[in-house]
Design a protein around this motif. Sequence first.
Motif, PDB file in Angstrom:
ATOM      1  N   LEU A  66       0.360  -1.224  -0.025  1.00 24.97           N
ATOM      2  CA  LEU A  66      -0.141  -0.116   0.209  1.00 24.97           C
ATOM      3  C   LEU A  66       0.924   1.548   0.096  1.00 24.97           C
ATOM      4  N   ASN A  67       2.285   1.382   0.202  1.00 24.56           N
ATOM      5  CA  ASN A  67       2.433   2.327   0.983  1.00 24.56           C
ATOM      6  C   ASN A  67       3.378   2.991  -0.646  1.00 24.56           C
ATOM      7  N   SER A  68       3.390   1.517  -1.781  1.00 26.59           N
ATOM      8  CA  SER A  68       4.310   1.581  -2.727  1.00 26.59           C
ATOM      9  C   SER A  68       3.729   2.502  -3.738  1.00 26.59           C
ATOM     10  N   LEU A  69       2.263   2.133  -3.790  1.00 27.14           N
ATOM     11  CA  LEU A  69       1.566   3.613  -4.632  1.00 27.14           C
ATOM     12  C   LEU A  69       1.937   4.020  -4.477  1.00 27.14           C
ATOM     13  N   PRO A  70       1.398   4.557  -5.920  1.00 23.69           N
ATOM     14  CA  PRO A  70       1.076   6.537  -6.766  1.00 23.69           C
ATOM     15  C   PRO A  70      -0.255   7.200  -5.316  1.00 23.69           C
ATOM     16  N   GLU A  71      -0.042   8.546  -5.651  1.00 22.35           N
ATOM     17  CA  GLU A  71      -1.119   9.385  -5.766  1.00 22.35           C
ATOM     18  C   GLU A  71      -2.565   8.805  -5.812  1.00 22.35           C
ATOM     19  N   SER A  72      -2.709   8.553  -7.005  1.00 16.95           N
ATOM     20  CA  SER A  72      -3.865   8.048  -7.537  1.00 16.95           C
ATOM     21  C   SER A  72      -4.793   6.473  -6.859  1.00 16.95           C
ATOM     22  N   TYR A  73      -4.081   6.185  -6.568  1.00 14.45           N
ATOM     23  CA  TYR A  73      -4.906   5.032  -5.058  1.00 14.45           C
ATOM     24  C   TYR A  73      -4.449   5.375  -3.383  1.00 14.45           C
ATOM     25  N   ASP A  74      -4.507   7.250  -3.410  1.00 20.02           N
ATOM     26  CA  ASP A  74      -4.928   7.700  -2.050  1.00 20.02           C
ATOM     27  C   ASP A  74      -5.870   6.873  -1.504  1.00 20.02           C
ATOM     28  N   GLN A  75      -7.163   7.606  -2.380  1.00 16.88           N
ATOM     29  CA  GLN A  75      -8.528   7.242  -1.719  1.00 16.88           C
ATOM     30  C   GLN A  75      -8.784   5.989  -1.975  1.00 16.88           C
ATOM     31  N   PHE A  76      -7.937   5.030  -2.273  1.00 15.52           N
ATOM     32  CA  PHE A  76      -8.044   3.228  -1.656  1.00 15.52           C
ATOM     33  C   PHE A  76      -7.192   2.996  -0.557  1.00 15.52           C
ATOM     34  N   VAL A  77      -6.519   3.483  -0.783  1.00 10.23           N
ATOM     35  CA  VAL A  77      -5.428   3.000   0.937  1.00 10.23           C
ATOM     36  C   VAL A  77      -6.149   3.753   2.105  1.00 10.23           C
ATOM     37  N   MET A  78      -6.666   5.064   2.210  1.00 12.19           N
ATOM     38  CA  MET A  78      -7.139   5.450   3.264  1.00 12.19           C
ATOM     39  C   MET A  78      -8.677   4.404   4.183  1.00 12.19           C
ATOM     40  N   ASN A  79      -9.245   4.286   2.372  1.00 10.94           N
ATOM     41  CA  ASN A  79     -10.443   3.406   2.838  1.00 10.94           C
ATOM     42  C   ASN A  79     -10.080   1.798   2.964  1.00 10.94           C
ATOM     43  N   TYR A  80      -9.248   1.256   2.458  1.00  6.64           N
ATOM     44  CA  TYR A  80      -8.371   0.213   3.019  1.00  6.64           C
ATOM     45  C   TYR A  80      -7.929   0.645   4.702  1.00  6.64           C
ATOM     46  N   ASN A  81      -7.306   1.370   5.032  1.00  8.22           N
ATOM     47  CA  ASN A  81      -7.395   1.336   6.805  1.00  8.22           C
ATOM     48  C   ASN A  81      -8.520   1.649   7.213  1.00  8.22           C
ATOM     49  N   MET A  82      -8.974   2.370   6.826  1.00  8.62           N
ATOM     50  CA  MET A  82     -10.107   3.274   7.286  1.00  8.62           C
ATOM     51  C   MET A  82     -11.503   2.213   7.862  1.00  8.62           C
ATOM     52  N   ASN A  83     -11.661   0.672   6.553  1.00 10.63           N
ATOM     53  CA  ASN A  83     -12.353  -0.272   7.426  1.00 10.63           C
ATOM     54  C   ASN A  83     -11.762  -1.497   8.314  1.00 10.63           C
ATOM     55  N   ASN A  84     -10.202  -0.970   8.357  1.00  9.39           N
ATOM     56  CA  ASN A  84      -9.457  -2.224   9.050  1.00  9.39           C
ATOM     57  C   ASN A  84      -9.252  -3.670   8.665  1.00  9.39           C
ATOM     58  N   MET A  85      -9.052  -3.395   6.744  1.00 11.40           N
ATOM     59  CA  MET A  85      -9.141  -4.588   6.208  1.00 11.40           C
ATOM     60  C   MET A  85      -8.356  -5.711   6.129  1.00 11.40           C
ATOM     61  N   GLU A  86      -8.425  -6.528   6.620  1.00 10.07           N
ATOM     62  CA  GLU A  86      -7.449  -7.542   6.870  1.00 10.07           C
ATOM     63  C   GLU A  86      -7.639  -9.218   5.486  1.00 10.07           C
ATOM     64  N   LYS A  87      -6.693  -8.434   4.338  1.00  9.72           N
ATOM     65  CA  LYS A  87      -7.338  -9.461   3.209  1.00  9.72           C
ATOM     66  C   LYS A  87      -5.552 -10.042   2.450  1.00  9.72           C
ATOM     67  N   SER A  88      -5.260 -11.003   2.001  1.00  9.52           N
ATOM     68  CA  SER A  88      -4.544 -12.235   1.798  1.00  9.52           C
ATOM     69  C   SER A  88      -3.711 -11.209   0.771  1.00  9.52           C
ATOM     70  N   ILE A  89      -2.197 -10.794  -0.038  1.00 12.27           N
ATOM     71  CA  ILE A  89      -1.821 -10.222  -0.917  1.00 12.27           C
ATOM     72  C   ILE A  89      -2.649 -10.992  -1.917  1.00 12.27           C
ATOM     73  N   SER A  90      -3.211 -11.524  -2.625  1.00  9.88           N
ATOM     74  CA  SER A  90      -3.567 -12.334  -3.290  1.00  9.88           C
ATOM     75  C   SER A  90      -5.613 -11.220  -3.736  1.00  9.88           C
ATOM     76  N   GLU A  91      -5.988 -11.249  -2.490  1.00  4.73           N
ATOM     77  CA  GLU A  91      -7.098 -10.245  -1.830  1.00  4.73           C
ATOM     78  C   GLU A  91      -7.395  -9.290  -2.579  1.00  4.73           C
ATOM     79  N   LEU A  92      -5.758  -8.568  -1.667  1.00  7.31           N
ATOM     80  CA  LEU A  92      -5.129  -7.239  -1.913  1.00  7.31           C
ATOM     81  C   LEU A  92      -5.319  -6.721  -3.133  1.00  7.31           C
ATOM     82  N   HIS A  93      -4.415  -7.869  -3.914  1.00  6.69           N
ATOM     83  CA  HIS A  93      -3.805  -8.149  -5.328  1.00  6.69           C
ATOM     84  C   HIS A  93      -5.575  -7.335  -5.684  1.00  6.69           C
TER      85      HIS A  93
END
Length: 110
Positions: A66-93
């Motif tokens: 998540l930290n390696s993603l560009p700014e265009s993914y900031d909204q995705f990262v914020m939603n992911y973290n706010m929802n306390n998601m715990e996904k496998s790397i495959s699910e995250l992919h």
Amino acid sequence: MIVHLKEMFQQQARQERYETIKALHSCTMAEGISVSTHVLKMKGYIDHLERLGFPMSQELATDLILNSLPESYDQFVMNYNMNNMEKSISELHGMLKTAEQKIKKKPTLF
């Protein structure tokens, strides 16, 4: 002789681990690059560390990706973290591939 060989291979494994960690930490996705290619590259480094005997926790691997993603993914990262998601790397992919389609459809403001 066995001790010498063991020391030699331990040093080689340490150097390989160092280079893999260095590559993993320096991974940053540039805008416009396929998120799938990027995640698979990072997953390759994570899997390689595990084969070297240094497995990474799921949370740390997710945070690095998540930290390696560009700014265009900031909204995705914020939603992911706010929802306390715990996904496998495959699910995250899979989630990132879906987000990529939405990001590409967004009209530019310029």
